[in-house]
Design an enzyme around this catalytic site. Sequence first.
Site, PDB file in Angstrom:
ATOM      1  N   ARG A  66       0.829  -1.205   0.000  1.00 18.92           N
ATOM      2  CA  ARG A  66       0.000   0.000   0.000  1.00 18.92           C
ATOM      3  C   ARG A  66       0.868   1.260   0.000  1.00 18.92           C
ATOM      4  O   ARG A  66       1.795   1.386  -0.768  1.00 18.92           O
ATOM      5  CB  ARG A  66      -1.001  -0.069   1.149  1.00 18.92           C
ATOM      6  N   SER A  67       0.575   2.222   0.884  1.00 17.94           N
ATOM      7  CA  SER A  67       1.244   3.529   0.776  1.00 17.94           C
ATOM      8  C   SER A  67       2.699   3.535   1.205  1.00 17.94           C
ATOM      9  O   SER A  67       3.374   4.562   1.065  1.00 17.94           O
ATOM     10  CB  SER A  67       0.461   4.592   1.558  1.00 17.94           C
ATOM     11  N   VAL A  68       3.216   2.437   1.702  1.00 15.32           N
ATOM     12  CA  VAL A  68       4.670   2.341   1.859  1.00 15.32           C
ATOM     13  C   VAL A  68       5.331   2.599   0.506  1.00 15.32           C
ATOM     14  O   VAL A  68       6.452   3.129   0.430  1.00 15.32           O
ATOM     15  CB  VAL A  68       5.065   0.957   2.416  1.00 15.32           C
TER      16      VAL A  68
END
Length: 391
Positions: A66-68
């Site tokens: 995801r937003s990593v």
Amino acid sequence: MDVQGTVDPGFEPVRDAFTRNFEQRGERGAAVAVYRDGRKVVDLWAGTRDVDGPAPWAVDTAQVVRSVTKGVAAAVPLLLHQRGQLDLDAPVGTYWPEYKAAGKERTLVRHLLAHRAGVPVLDAPLTPGEALDAAGGFERAAAALAAQAPAWEPGTAHGYHAHTYSWLLAALVRRVTGRPIGRWVAEEIARPLGLDLWLGLPGEEAHRVGRIGPLEEPPASASGGLVLRPKRSVAEAYRDADSLTRRAFAVIDPAPDENAPEYRAAGLPGSGGIGTARALARFYAALLGPVDGHRLFAPATLAMARSEESAGPDRVLVVATRFGLGYMLHGPASPLLGPGSFGHPGRGGSLAFADPESGTALAYVTNGMRKGVTADPRAQALVRAVAKATA
């Protein structure tokens, strides 16, 4: 819990915290890796590869993070700046002329990286086909953003660009380099460093990637009281269909299946990256300094990445957040190792960051998604354990 991997002497608290995540916090499958001064000191994994299956997590299991992914993607414009190919203080329209529309003429490149561009939402959400069109260079999404009027005057406030960050960076990098951002990452970052990290999963690697999915919250008594409960204002923002919060996370409608081959292959640079904890920790270690002879950021670039660009009330997340150029900075919304730490969490649990002061890089990857956007209790337990080990 049968925890696999290695821990250098002095970092045993990380193994203990990782084990407790399974025993007390309902972890299903996960991995954690830590680098210190360019050397790997923790490399652990346990549980199942899939959140909904019995196959064990293997040494090379990767997951959608995801937003990593945003922290990986942010390195691209910063490296282009370091190489003299991109001016962070130039208007976006210098490189992307169509973007100079609907009140966005003064948007600077640094505004895109610091979530100050004012376009976290789209008046007309994208279909999954439009949003995931990597083969078409994400150009349909880019055209929608170019035509979109900002929700605030660019540069005057900040709000988390949860999904639109993907297409903003993809469009910019493609116009500057002529290459898709996923290919740039593969050729300039992942390959030289030997990283199992992809923005666009190759078909031959599909067998390594586990399935992510929702994970029930453990009882407070079992988790040591570390169950995050959002403030009323945050909960109300997520319930309000007209809020920037709700709209920012609903830019793709209907929501795509993150386990589907087409989602994994698209490699959205804001949410669709796939990798191992080992690769992400090594990536952040290379931002700090040499790793087996390879270094990504020069000292001046490292200083820019973690210099505060946005701070205070976030118009999308409805809490106070801090951002540098593409990276979330240490603060109450996302506690890291210390004031100089920078990195990015992934909604639901995963986290990767670096701390220049201690020379530490940490990455935690999980297949069990919880409700929080930033400070997941499992990740925070590991952060505290690393702080103890590096004190």
